[in-house]
Structures are given as C-alpha cells and as structure tokens.
Design a protein around this motif. Structure first.
Motif, mmCIF file in Angstrom:
data_model
loop_
_atom_site.group_PDB
_atom_site.id
_atom_site.type_symbol
_atom_site.label_atom_id
_atom_site.label_comp_id
_atom_site.label_asym_id
_atom_site.label_seq_id
_atom_site.Cartn_x
_atom_site.Cartn_y
_atom_site.Cartn_z
ATOM 1 N N TRP A 299 51.051 32.148 49.653
ATOM 2 C CA TRP A 299 49.585 32.136 49.807
ATOM 3 C C TRP A 299 48.946 31.091 48.895
ATOM 4 C CZ3 TRP A 299 45.843 33.189 46.100
ATOM 5 C CH2 TRP A 299 44.513 33.275 46.554
ATOM 6 N N LYS B 61 54.839 37.254 44.301
ATOM 7 C CA LYS B 61 54.530 37.816 45.619
ATOM 8 C C LYS B 61 53.566 36.933 46.421
ATOM 9 C CE LYS B 61 54.896 42.643 44.044
ATOM 10 N NZ LYS B 61 54.143 43.922 43.892
ATOM 11 N N ILE B 62 52.821 36.079 45.755
ATOM 12 C CA ILE B 62 51.774 35.321 46.469
ATOM 13 C C ILE B 62 52.034 33.811 46.410
ATOM 14 C CG2 ILE B 62 49.996 37.087 46.112
ATOM 15 C CD1 ILE B 62 48.891 35.332 43.831
ATOM 16 N N PRO C 97 46.432 41.788 51.564
ATOM 17 C CA PRO C 97 47.694 42.063 50.875
ATOM 18 C C PRO C 97 47.692 41.438 49.476
ATOM 19 C CG PRO C 97 48.085 41.267 53.101
ATOM 20 C CD PRO C 97 46.635 41.061 52.825
ATOM 21 N N ASN C 98 48.250 42.151 48.509
ATOM 22 C CA ASN C 98 48.355 41.663 47.121
ATOM 23 C C ASN C 98 46.987 41.193 46.582
ATOM 24 O OD1 ASN C 98 51.303 41.916 47.146
ATOM 25 N ND2 ASN C 98 51.245 40.114 48.502
ATOM 26 N N ARG C 99 45.992 41.968 46.899
ATOM 27 C CA ARG C 99 44.612 41.602 46.537
ATOM 28 C C ARG C 99 44.446 41.387 45.035
ATOM 29 N NH1 ARG C 99 39.770 45.398 46.088
ATOM 30 N NH2 ARG C 99 37.899 44.130 46.511
ATOM 31 N N ASP C 100 45.041 42.247 44.229
ATOM 32 C CA ASP C 100 44.867 42.158 42.776
ATOM 33 C C ASP C 100 45.477 40.872 42.229
ATOM 34 O OD1 ASP C 100 43.992 43.378 40.264
ATOM 35 O OD2 ASP C 100 46.133 43.471 39.817
ATOM 36 N N GLU C 101 46.690 40.525 42.693
ATOM 37 C CA GLU C 101 47.360 39.315 42.227
ATOM 38 C C GLU C 101 46.570 38.063 42.638
ATOM 39 O OE1 GLU C 101 48.870 41.784 43.679
ATOM 40 O OE2 GLU C 101 50.528 42.436 42.367
ATOM 41 N N LYS C 102 46.044 38.066 43.876
ATOM 42 C CA LYS C 102 45.272 36.911 44.343
ATOM 43 C C LYS C 102 43.986 36.755 43.528
ATOM 44 C CE LYS C 102 47.045 37.049 49.084
ATOM 45 N NZ LYS C 102 46.742 37.325 50.512
ATOM 46 N N LEU D 25 53.357 36.325 39.630
ATOM 47 C CA LEU D 25 52.643 35.978 40.856
ATOM 48 C C LEU D 25 53.614 35.606 41.973
ATOM 49 C CD1 LEU D 25 49.786 33.777 39.316
ATOM 50 C CD2 LEU D 25 49.679 36.198 39.938
#
Length: 650
Positions: free
Chosen positions: A284, A280-281, A134-139, A278
């Motif tokens: 994480w 959303k993460i 999930p949210n691979r690009d932001e991570k 960022l």
C-alpha cells in the motif's frame, strides 16, 4: 489584445514581506511572558518550516505560501532573536528559585498543548480513512510519521529544550550561592526545592549520597573545578526536568476530556518510535501511501506556515489562555486540519488543496477564530510593559546599552506616575532628556550600579529618586542661603515682559526659588525637600534652555547681561548641589567651543575651575552695575516688582 477574464493577480513581493518592527511590537504586546514564549516558538517554527521546505516550491508559490526567504525576517535577526531567546530571563529576572520553577512549568505547558495539536492531526488522519480500511491503524501511523505533521510538536520540543538548557545554566549561579558542591545531597536538594524525590528516578541509595560522590566515578581524574561544574549540572538538569514535567501535568489537569484524549493519543503514537512494524502495508505504501504522504507534507508545510504567520501577526493568541482555541479545534474541523481529509479521504488534487489552505475564506475564518479567544486582559501597550522590556535581562550587557535602557525605563516610570496615556514617541523623547537631566553617561563607569538599577520597575524608581536627590536636592542647611542667592539674582534680572518664552520661563523659575523660603511655613521637612529639589531643577533647566543657541558672544548689552544671569543661576545651583558640576562643565565646554574653540587664552574663555568665583549672586550685582554705567539711560533697580521696559526677545 483584450485582457483575459479571471486572470490570476500578479504576485507582488512587498505584499508578502514580513516587517521586523511589527514582529517586535507583536512580541512585546503579548499579554504575559508565557505568551512571549509561545510567540518565540511560533517564530522559530516558521523559520524551521521554511528551511525544511527549501526547493519544494516554484518561485511564485514560495512567495504566495510564505516560503520565500526574502519575504521573511531572518531567524538570526538581532532584534528578534535576542528577544525570543531571552524571554526566559524576563521571567526569572529576580533570579529566585520560584521564578525558575514558574519558567520551567511554562515550558512544560507549551509541550503539553502542542501534543494536543499533534493528537488532533493524528485523529484527523484516522477519521479520513474509512473505518473498514484494512490495517487502518498502521496506515494512519505511516501517514502521520511521514507527512511532516509532527513538525510542529518537534519544533516545540526543540525550542523548549534550548530554552531549558539556557535557563539551567543561569539557574546554576543561584544554586552555587545556596550549596556547597562537596556536601549537598539529592535529598537535601529535593527538600529545599519542593521536589518529590521519588519522581527523580534515582538509583537505589543515591538520594542520601552527596552529589559529588555520585558524579566522581564518571570523572575519576577531573580537577575540582570540573567536579564542581558536574555537581551543579546534575542539580540543574534534575530541577529543570522535574518542573517541566510539573508544567506538563498542570496543563493536562486543566484540559477538557477531549483535549486529554488527544494528548494521550499523541503520547501513544509518539511512543511507537521509528521502528514500528509496517510490513503489513508495504504494498500500500508503494501504490498509494508515498504519494499521499508527499501531498500531506506539502499541504502541512503550507498550513503550518500559515498558522505560524497568523500567530506572529496577532497578539493575545498564545499560551495560558489557549485552551478555548484548542477546544474549538476539537469540536469543529477547522481550516488547520481540513486539508488532511481533503487529501486522505476525498483524494483531492494537491493544487486544489493548496489553494484552499490559503484562500481568503479560510484566512478570514482562521483569523476570526484566533481573535475570538483573546487573553482575559485586552492587549495594550503600557508604560509598565515598556519598563519590563528595558529591565531585567533586557537591561543590556554593556554600559552603553544599560544607560540607554535606564533612560527609557526612567521615562516610562515617570509618565506612568503621571497617569499619561502610552505614547512611545514621547517616552523615547523624555528618555533622551533624562540622559542629560541626570548625566546618565557618568554611570557608565559604574556597571554594577547600573545592573542594580535595572533589576525591575521598582529598582528603576528607586534609582530615579536617588538621582533626583543627588543632582537637585538642596540640603536643609543650604535651603535658606539658596533662596537668598536667588532673591539677589532675581532683583537684577531684566523683566520678562516682551521677551522670549525661554527667558520668561527662566525668570519665573528664579522668582519661584526666591520666594520659596517665605512659603515654607507649615510644611514638613519632606515637603520642603521636594519643593527645593523641584525649584533647583526648574532653574537649572530653564537657564540651560534659555542659553541654548546663544553661546556666541551676544551683540547687545541686554543680551550679554541676560546670558550672564543664566550663568549666575547655573553657578548658584551647582554650588548648592555639587553633583551638578558635571552638567555645568559640559555646558561651559560647549560655550567655549562655540566662542573660542576651547582656547584657554581667549578673553571670553570661561574657566570651569574658577566658575563659581566669577559667577553667582555676587556677580549679578557687578554685572548690573557695569551695565548701568554703559547704559546710563536705563536704570536697573533692585526691586523685581518694579516694571522696567527693555528690548524684546533677548
């Protein structure tokens, strides 16, 4: 107690110690000046990495991973820093507009290529994260920005900016010679420089205004000197930015499609800035991201340090021929980026990752990769490169430095013309000899002449020819009398048999001069000039060498006579070529110092003012007559062909 097996070998500081001379040699051995720029960037990058990681490693780790400042040559080291920050001046040594264009384009090429490396790092993070994350690009963006993986690209940008600013200041001098600061317009400037004015992003209508009028509103109360400075600063900045951009575009044009994709990725990621959303993460980041980023910072610092250290230890691995190496990185994940997948994808322990980065297998693999893509021309030290290292801006800033560099450049030029194999020790030794041969210290009072001589290899050759002619050239109207005087001197010399090698060489040189006139038939004026110049030089040097160490009053009459004959030779040479009086006076001063502490009242004092009256061809007649009277059993005849035996080794 028995020694434990597999016990780690002790860390020995000396095994990790950088060597200043080695670094200088590697820098100097780069195939092109563009490669020297890359070396400069790598060296600066290494030192920046070290400073940024201060306190992050335990003492033994700091040594092992290359972060102990005691093991590193300081970035401010005079020899290293002076070379790195002045490489651009070697690239613009003619101070021409075309030179500056090439230099700024080289900086742009560097920026483009480090962007490819940054893109590769970002792609490695993306691949290490599962596609369904999930949210691979932001991570990926968070880890890239927070992990220190941008350090290399940032260091390159800083290095290029510093070099660009240095060169722009120097460029200003060239522009000042070309333009009137009150009348030049941006359109005129752009046309002259080959600049597409549409790409300068000037305000509407600004192209046809004078640069003076464009700058004056910002400095309403400035004096004319300030305004002149502002005008040329604007021209310099536009010139630099335009041709750096041209260099970037040219480098990208040469890239493979894979490299271009990585370059575009780096630009896109870099354009997001520090304020990327960022939110959303956040959870994480707290639970996992911060720890991953910390491990990546540690690993990337070690990897970047290893990268920089390898590259500053090898030649031919930078710049213009780096495309092959970059292409290999794209096709196959190398040791430079494997740590990213180990940490992000495989979640390996950071201790294990650190050891993997510096493992012998990875070191060997990495070194092999570097060596597999050498520059097209094999790296080699050459006299041509040696001249380059001592001319242009490297010619020196003080008279002492310029004289030292001129002696070295003259030596290298001479050895190159003789097609001799490069030998640094020989070049330095002959350089010191040339300082004496051409009395180079006398040029310290003429710094402008030294600067002119040290522009490049061609100017060094011109100066060498001029010095040779000035000190040893025999004017056509003096050639006949020169040979005649040498014939007189030769007729009085002790025969060379059973004498020292120095005396034999002196005798042979005088004999060659004495016989020159009869060998001139059929020669051109230029050939005669060269022959007499060489003969004059040979006699002077042979006489000086013979006298060296014999300055005290000789104990035997034969020794006194031979020493006086050497003085006679110096007198004939310096009377024929007045410039040689500088060298002759120095030799006489040394003789007087040894004999009488430079006391003019001493009986054995040789007065430089009356030297040519006391010594020369006529004196050789008188000295032989005196010798014959004192030694009636020895007959000195005026026929050099007649063999006369005399005492050995005088």
């Amino acid at each position: 107690m028995p020694e434990k097996k597999n016990q780690p070998a002790p860390i020995i500081l000396a095994d990790y110690q950088e060597n200043e001379n080695h670094l200088v040699n590697v820098r100097d051995a780069q195939h092109t000046l563009e490669d020297q720029l890359w070396f400069g960037f790598e060296y600066r990058s290494k030192n920046d990495i070290m400073r940024n990681a201060e306190g992050d490693f335990q003492p033994e780790e700091a040594v092992k991973y290359g972060f102990n400042p005691e093991c590193a040559v300081n970035q401010d080291d005079e020899q290293i820093q002076g070379g790195l920050r002045s490489t651009y001046r070697d690239m613009v040594k003619a101070y021409s507009i075309e030179d500056y264009k090439k230099y700024f384009s080289a900086l742009g090429s560097m920026k483009a290529k480090t962007a490819v490396i940054s893109g590769r790092h970002y792609e490695s993070i993306e691949k290490a994260l599962d596609e369904n994350t999930p949210n691979r690009d932001e991570k990926a963006f968070y880890l890239y920005r927070s992990s220190g993986l941008t350090a290399r690209s940032n260091a390159c940008n800083d290095f290029c900016l510093d070099c660009q600013e240095d060169a722009e200041r120097s460029l200003g001098e060239a522009l000042e010679k070309k333009y009137d600061y009150k009348t030049v317009t941006m359109r005129q400037f752009a046309q002259d420089m080959g600049i597409d004015i549409e790409k300068l992003n000037l305000p509407e209508g600004a192209a046809d205004k004078t640069v003076y009028d464009l700058r004056r509103p910002d400095f309403p109360k400035a004096d004319e000197n300030t305004m002149k400075e502002q005008v040329f600063q604007m021209l310099q900045a536009n010139f630099g930015e335009y041709f750096v951009r041209q260099g970037v575009d040219a480098a990208v044009e040469k890239m493979t499609e894979g490299q271009k994709n990585l370059y575009r990725k780096a630009l896109e990621v870099g354009g997001r800035g520090e304020n990327a959303d960022l939110s959303k993460i956040e959870e994480w980041i707290q639970d996992e991201g911060e720890a991953l980023a910390a491990d990546l910072r540690t690993a990337s610092a070690i990897s970047n340090m290893k990268d920089a250290r390898y590259r500053t230890q090898l030649s031919g691995t930078f710049g213009s021929n780096d495309e092959g190496f970059l292409d290999k990185e794209i096709k196959k994940e190398t040791a430079r980026t494997r740590f990213i997948s180990d940490i992000v994808g495989k979640k390996k322990d950071i201790g294990q990752v650190k050891e993997s980065i510096v493992s012998k297998a990875n070191r060997d693999f990495y070194a092999e990769s570097l060596r597999k893509y050498p520059a097209e021309t094999p790296a080699k030290a050459s006299y041509e490169n040696y001249v380059t290292l001592h001319t242009g801006i490297k010619g020196g800033s003080t008279p002492d430095e310029m004289v030292e560099n001129l002696s070295k450049a003259l030596s290298a030029s001479a050895l190159q013309e003789l097609d001799r194999k490069f030998n640094l020790k020989e070049a330095r030794q002959i350089g010191q000899h040339f300082k004496e041969l051409f009395a180079l210290d006398t040029l310290k009072m003429k710094p402008e002449l030294l600067k002119s001589a040290l522009q490049d290899g061609s100017s060094v050759l011109r100066m060498g020819r001029q010095l040779r002619k000035t000190f040893y050239g025999v004017a056509p109207e003096k050639q006949q009398s020169f040979s005649a005087k040498m014939r007189t001197l030769q007729s009085h010399l002790m025969p060379p048999e059973k004498r020292s090698k120095e005396y034999q060489k002196f005798y042979k040189a005088v004999k060659t001069c004495a016989e020159l006139e009869e060998k001139m038939e059929g020669m051109t004026a230029e050939e005669k000039e060269k022959a007499y110049c060489q003969a004059n030089l040979d006699v002077f040097e042979a006489a000086r060498t013979y006298m060296d160490g014999k300055e005290s009053v000789r104990s035997r009459d034969t020794g006194k006579l031979s020493f006086d004959h050497a003085l006679d030779a110096l007198a004939i040479c310096s009377e024929t070529t007045p410039a040689l009086n500088v060298r002759t006076d120095k030799i006489l001063g040394n003789i007087n110092r040894v004999r009488n502490q430079n006391n003019p009242q001493a009986a054995n004092y040789i007065d430089a003012e009356s030297f040519h009256e006391r010594y020369g061809a006529a004196h050789s007649d008188r000295s032989v007559a005196d010798y014959s009277r004192r030694n009636r059993n020895v007959n000195i005849v005026h026929d050099p062909a007649e063999e006369i035996k005399g005492p050995a080794n005088v």
